[in-house]
Enzyme design. Structure first.
Site: not given
Lengths: 562, 117
Positions: A266-268
């Site tokens: 995801g956003s990491t």
């Protein structure tokens, strides 16, 4: 009188006799001296030295595993095994009753069966304490025999259980370090020293466990890494188990999520995408992208958690964690450049760790355009938490990639430059903004005085039947501290946390709500152990140097595209 | 020739005796060494058990519990740490011989700085 003169021998024969005598003496002397030297040299022979060494370590021939401070994590201690020769046992039933009283964990049925067996030899107990041996000897049961053995013991119980692994009854490593370092542990008298710090490991495991309980989550993983030398200080996977009872643990407990679990992070991953964009020079930090409406790529639709009401620059895209913006940036980067950086960050190959449980990343090896776009916000490529941690630590460590390591040794650290120093500095400022900016998603990770910088991640979890699971998130936060000169990195991933409206008055299970607070608590507790002092006096001054004007002053925006 | 024979026999006997003495001595020393090794081994085993017990008793969880229960210690939050300026010292209540705590601290720091210079 007897004399030589009484014998009359031909001169030739005398000569021959003398020769024979001489050679006979020579022969006898050589035998004497060879024996003499052999006896003298016997204790000095190399094989005898080994023999002595083996005698010293007799019964304790598997080396210890210790943590970075020399604290024991695995050791071998002497024990006794109990066996029986059934034909020597008088009154087997009564003997079984007596033994059952002394070893209640062995059922009466088992003991009776063993003692009534027709075999010549049966095993009663593999590992027993000297006290139990005394009690059995005094009980008067006949036909019981004892032999000295050794047992592997893990004094820290649950701590770092996935890393340590275990050995079988014959002392052969089955999992973890015990398996991968089996030869060294068996042959070497010196301990194997890990980079793990048991105190930090305990803090990591405890804080993750607390949050798991609070959010009634399914599982979790956590890592504490020294970004300057790649040493893993703590690595945890939940659920965990007591290594001393390895056989009783379920496969779910034994599964090492930190190194063997593959996740769409995801956003990491947006940190990686932004770093590539800036470093490759394909995108400028102040460039704006239209993030106000969803994007469509073929059948795929890319959405944001919340739409931005106006076009956003690269910094705003990262701070607001925009999927749309990241996808647009990835389009600009292009698949080839992106794949090149992913290769440099070793996100596309199996990490080099001395563990059996290390997974290969999962992705489309052709790296099509769609993979490139989804990878920008952490989908379409599934990596293990340790891979994510090492890639992000490269971004924070002046752009130098260091392979993470678990074994403490004096080997030279190989640093590979991936990003420029300038890119690293910009990324650190952006990571700090994620934690301090009013729109930042990682505000709950802000441990006062420790200058935490990082990125949240909230990924949907892929179900076994394909597609995404409903209401199931992988909530994560990856952060480094102090972000002005990062030394340590903390990663926490929590799988499937459940909404806690009763306790929190909201239903969010995002990385910012679930994982970020854990990272803050971990940093506050481990920083004193790591000799990192809170910055109080010069905090405003340092904060000012980390501030990105572009995020706070829209007048500086120069270009706009898309 | 017979003199040489006697001499050689004599050397052989002496060598034999020396060899025997050395051999016995080595055997005794080896027996002693094995005994010592056994003792060392036993001590090492005991030491390992003690080390293991020590590790068990110094498990971070146990230490934390003991520190909390016996010493009343707990983890400090950074925002619990402040600077002396944050305390409002009431001069009238904290006076010592006409001097307020604030002025005493000021004098102390000035003296310390003077010493350092």
């Amino acid at each position: 009188m007897w004399s030589n003169e009484n014998f009359i021998l031909a001169p030739l024969e005398v000569k021959r006799a003398r020769k024979r005598l001489f050679f006979s003496f020579l022969f006898i002397f050589s035998i004497f001296f060879s024996i003499f030297f052999q006896v003298l040299s016997f204790p000095l022979q190399e094989k005898n030295k080994l023999l002595l060494a083996n005698q010293i370590t007799n019964g304790l021939n598997r080396a210890n595993i210790v943590d970075r401070n020399g604290s024991l994590m695995a050791t071998s201690i002497p024990a006794w095994s109990i066996s029986a020769h059934p034909h020597e046992v008088l009154e087997p039933r009564q003997s079984a009753i007596t033994l059952h009283k002394l070893m209640p964990e062995k059922s009466l049925e088992f003991l009776t069966k063993q003692l009534e067996s027709n075999s010549k030899y049966v095993e009663i107990d593999r590992v027993s304490s000297p006290r139990r041996i005394d009690l059995i000897l005094n009980s008067g049961v006949t036909g019981i025999h004892f032999s000295k053995t050794q047992t592997r013991l893990y004094p820290k119980g649950n701590l770092a259980s996935h890393i340590l692994g275990n050995v079988n009854r014959d002392g052969i490593g089955l999992a973890g370090i015990e398996h991968e370092m089996d030869d060294k542990l068996k042959s070497n008298l010196n301990s194997v020293q890990l980079t793990i710090d048991t105190n930090i490991q305990y803090i990591l495991e405890t804080e993750i466990k607390k949050q798991i309980k609070f959010f009634e989550a399914k599982s979790a993983a956590g890592i504490v890494l020294n970004v300057t030398n790649g040493e893993i200080l703590a690595i945890s996977s939940y659920p965990t188990f007591d290594v001393n009872f390895f056989g009783e643990a379920s496969s779910n407990q034994k599964f090492n999520r930190a190194t063997f679990g593959n996740y769409d992070m995801g956003s990491t991953f947006k940190l990686i995408n932004t770093a590539i964009a800036i470093d490759s020079g394909k995108v400028k930090l102040e460039e704006k992208f239209n993030t106000t409406k969803p994007l469509k790529f073929g059948r795929h639709r890319i959405d944001d958690f919340r739409y931005l009401d106006k076009p956003a620059n690269v910094a705003e895209i990262l701070v607001n964690s925009s999927n749309i913006g990241s996808a647009l940036i990835a389009e600009r980067i292009g698949p080839e450049t992106q794949k090149h950086y992913f290769d440099l960050l070793e996100l596309t190959k199996k990490p080099d760790l001395p563990l059996l449980e290390v997974s290969k990343p999962i992705f489309n090896s052709k790296w099509p355009r769609l993979t490139s776009i989804t990878a920008s916000y952490g989908y379409g490529i599934a990596v293990s938490p340790i891979q994510l941690a090492s890639a992000i630590s490269c971004i924070f460590n002046d752009g130098k990639f260091i392979t993470p390591k678990l074994i403490k040794n004096k080997n030279e650290i190989i640093k590979k430059r991936v990003f420029s120093k300038k890119t690293s500095l910009t990324m650190r400022k952006l990571a700090r903004a994620v934690v301090t900016h009013p729109d930042g998603s990682g505000k709950k990770a802000n441990a006062y005085g420790y200058l935490v910088g990082g990125k949240t991640g909230t990924a949907e979890i892929i179900s076994n039947s394909g597609g995404f699971k409903k209401n199931a998130n992988l909530s994560s936060f990856i952060g480094a501290f102090p972000i002005n000169a990062p030394k340590f990195l903390v990663l926490v991933l929590i799988e499937e946390p459940k909404p806690q409206f009763q306790k929190l008055k909201h239903n969010y299970t995002t990385g910012g709500q679930v994982a970020a607070p854990v990272v803050r608590k971990i940093i506050q507790k481990i920083a004193p152990i790591l000799n990192v002092h809170p910055i109080v006096k010069n905090l405003p001054k340092i904060e000012q140097t980390l501030k990105l004007d572009i995020l706070y002053d829209n007048s500086k925006v120069k270009n706009a595209s898309l | 020739m017979w003199k040489l024979s006697i001499l050689c026999s004599f050397i052989a006997i002496i060598t034999g005796i020396i060899l025997n003495v050395i051999s016995n001595s080595i055997q005794n020393k080896q027996a002693h060494l094995v005994k010592l090794e056994k003792q060392i081994n036993e001590k090492k085993e005991k030491l390992r058990i003690l080390e293991t017990e020590w590790e068990y008793h110094t498990h971070p969880k146990k230490l934390m519990e003991i520190a909390e229960n016996e010493l009343g210690m707990s983890s400090r939050e950074v925002d619990q740490i402040g600077q002396i300026k944050m305390f409002k010292i009431r001069g009238s209540a904290w006076t010592m011989g006409g001097l307020s705590t604030e002025s005493l601290l000021k004098t102390h720091f000035e003296k310390s700085n003077g010493k350092m210079n």
